[in-house]
Design an enzyme around this catalytic site. Structure first.
Site, mmCIF file in Angstrom:
data_model
loop_
_atom_site.group_PDB
_atom_site.id
_atom_site.type_symbol
_atom_site.label_atom_id
_atom_site.label_comp_id
_atom_site.label_asym_id
_atom_site.label_seq_id
_atom_site.Cartn_x
_atom_site.Cartn_y
_atom_site.Cartn_z
ATOM 1 N N ASN A 101 -2.539 -54.134 -39.477
ATOM 2 C CA ASN A 101 -1.865 -54.348 -40.805
ATOM 3 C C ASN A 101 -2.920 -54.828 -41.908
ATOM 4 O O ASN A 101 -3.014 -55.804 -41.879
ATOM 5 C CB ASN A 101 -1.141 -55.405 -40.989
ATOM 6 C CG ASN A 101 -0.220 -55.781 -42.396
ATOM 7 O OD1 ASN A 101 -0.330 -55.029 -43.118
ATOM 8 N ND2 ASN A 101 0.263 -56.858 -42.076
ATOM 9 N N LYS A 117 -3.283 -55.487 -44.706
ATOM 10 C CA LYS A 117 -2.501 -56.182 -46.098
ATOM 11 C C LYS A 117 -3.909 -55.125 -47.880
ATOM 12 O O LYS A 117 -3.811 -54.360 -47.510
ATOM 13 C CB LYS A 117 -2.464 -57.617 -46.213
ATOM 14 C CG LYS A 117 -2.412 -58.299 -44.286
ATOM 15 C CD LYS A 117 -1.934 -59.181 -44.571
ATOM 16 C CE LYS A 117 -1.248 -59.674 -43.047
ATOM 17 N NZ LYS A 117 -0.689 -61.137 -42.772
ATOM 18 N N HIS A 171 8.340 -57.026 -44.116
ATOM 19 C CA HIS A 171 7.255 -57.805 -43.561
ATOM 20 C C HIS A 171 7.812 -59.699 -43.910
ATOM 21 O O HIS A 171 8.125 -59.326 -45.136
ATOM 22 C CB HIS A 171 5.937 -57.586 -44.178
ATOM 23 C CG HIS A 171 4.619 -58.122 -43.030
ATOM 24 N ND1 HIS A 171 4.316 -59.360 -43.801
ATOM 25 C CD2 HIS A 171 4.081 -58.310 -42.253
ATOM 26 C CE1 HIS A 171 3.294 -60.102 -43.176
ATOM 27 N NE2 HIS A 171 2.886 -59.468 -42.182
ATOM 28 N N GLU A 204 5.685 -61.320 -45.866
ATOM 29 C CA GLU A 204 5.184 -61.549 -47.161
ATOM 30 C C GLU A 204 6.425 -60.500 -48.028
ATOM 31 O O GLU A 204 6.506 -61.473 -49.067
ATOM 32 C CB GLU A 204 3.695 -60.812 -47.434
ATOM 33 C CG GLU A 204 3.099 -62.120 -46.145
ATOM 34 C CD GLU A 204 1.215 -61.475 -45.380
ATOM 35 O OE1 GLU A 204 0.906 -60.293 -45.922
ATOM 36 O OE2 GLU A 204 1.440 -62.473 -44.281
ATOM 37 N N GLU A 218 7.459 -61.036 -35.820
ATOM 38 C CA GLU A 218 5.890 -62.282 -36.318
ATOM 39 C C GLU A 218 6.322 -63.762 -36.820
ATOM 40 O O GLU A 218 7.318 -63.559 -37.652
ATOM 41 C CB GLU A 218 5.178 -61.386 -37.192
ATOM 42 C CG GLU A 218 5.090 -60.256 -37.411
ATOM 43 C CD GLU A 218 3.283 -59.575 -38.081
ATOM 44 O OE1 GLU A 218 2.975 -59.008 -37.419
ATOM 45 O OE2 GLU A 218 4.743 -59.329 -39.144
ATOM 46 N N GLY A 241 -1.470 -65.873 -40.274
ATOM 47 C CA GLY A 241 -2.921 -65.776 -40.915
ATOM 48 C C GLY A 241 -2.848 -67.513 -40.928
ATOM 49 O O GLY A 241 -4.027 -67.789 -41.721
ATOM 50 N N SER A 298 -1.395 -63.837 -36.270
ATOM 51 C CA SER A 298 -2.839 -64.187 -35.428
ATOM 52 C C SER A 298 -3.412 -63.952 -33.404
ATOM 53 O O SER A 298 -4.000 -64.848 -33.203
ATOM 54 C CB SER A 298 -2.702 -66.070 -35.417
ATOM 55 O OG SER A 298 -2.635 -66.638 -36.575
HETATM 56 P P1 PGA Z 1 -2.330 -62.092 -38.568
HETATM 57 O O1 PGA Z 1 -0.888 -61.516 -39.765
HETATM 58 O O2 PGA Z 1 -3.408 -61.347 -37.675
HETATM 59 O O3 PGA Z 1 -3.588 -62.173 -40.016
HETATM 60 O O4 PGA Z 1 -2.230 -63.559 -38.474
HETATM 61 C C1 PGA Z 1 -0.673 -60.539 -39.198
HETATM 62 C C2 PGA Z 1 0.603 -59.935 -39.686
HETATM 63 O O5 PGA Z 1 1.608 -60.368 -40.722
HETATM 64 O O6 PGA Z 1 1.321 -58.417 -39.244
#
Ligand code: PGA
Length: 249
Positions: free
Chosen positions: A10, A12, A95, A97, A166, A172, A211
């Protein structure tokens, strides 16, 4: 039953024409014939670029969102039919976000899931609790509510969906769920799928995200109900993403 794992990056809101080119060149050079399915979910402006780069390779193209609407006055959105024209195979929906910054409700996520399925795009439906919800002992309740919203999408078999667990507190932040914590929630989701569609539950892929990196991927991916990963930060570094792909078997 063991599912073929899916490792999905992803990106982003990251990348540039030049950076994408370099990242994909390195990935394509190193990926070989992977033991898992691989995808990159890229920002919409780069769909054409990445489609051309990954055509005929083991890397599939994914989007990060899809409109619930088929067409019309929805400024800023992309329909599933448009994504289809660029060879998009997967679309992340719901997601955290999007849920957090764009107010996406469970109902909106279900409508997007239906729109993707109607065009043959596999939705990667994200579920996960916040830190406050975990600390209040509400993890199960939250993820079950989020999954329940997409379980009965009209006219489609649940087995066409990929689920991604998640935990919001792990995204993140560098704080990964422990393999036991992740497996615990994955087992809850698997049981819920089993209850809803016993004949398909074992074959539905449940990814872990939050992460995941080159160092922790193997242990997470060896858990019985973890069928792959949705990877943010580490998917932007070719050596790390390749190591995660190698850990999935
Ligand atoms: P990350 O993000 O691996 O940077 O924690 C995962 C995601 O939000 O899909």
């Amino acid at each position: 039953m063991t599912n073929r794992k899916l490792i999905a990056g992803n990106w982003k809101m990251n990348g540039s024409l030049a950076a994408n080119e370099a990242l994909l060149d390195a990935l394509l050079q190193g990926v070989g014939a992977p033991n898992c399915d691989v995808a990159v979910c890229v920002p919409a402006p780069y769909l054409a670029q990445v489609q051309a780069k990954v055509a005929g390779t083991p890397i599939a193209l994914g989007a990060q969102d899809v409109s619930a609407q088929p067409q019309g006055a929805f400024t800023g959105e992309q329909s599933a039919a448009m994504l289809n024209e660029f060879g998009v195979r997967y679309a992340i929906v719901g997601h955290s976000e999007r849920r957090q910054y764009h107010g996406e409700s469970d109902e909106a996520v279900a409508a997007k899931t239906a729109a993707a399925l109607a065009r043959g795009i596999t939705p990667i439906v994200c579920v996960g609790e916040t830190l406050a919800e975990r600390e209040a002992g509400r993890t199960e309740e939250v993820v079950k509510r989020q999954l329940a919203a997409v379980i009965h999408v009209n006219g489609h078999c649940i087995s066409e969906i990929v689920v991604a667990y998640e935990p919001v507190w792990a995204i993140g932040t560098g704080k990964t769920a422990s393999p036991e914590q992740a497996q615990g929630v994955h087992a809850v989701l698997r049981a819920q799928l089993h209850h809803a569609a016993s004949e398909h539950a074992a074959g539905i892929r449940i990814l872990y995200g939050g992460s995941m990196n080159a160092a922790n991927a193997a242990e997470l991916l060896s858990q019985p109900d973890i069928d792959g990963g949705l990877i943010g930060g580490a998917s932007l570094k070719a050596p790390d993403f390749l190591q995660i792909i190698a850990a999935a078997r």
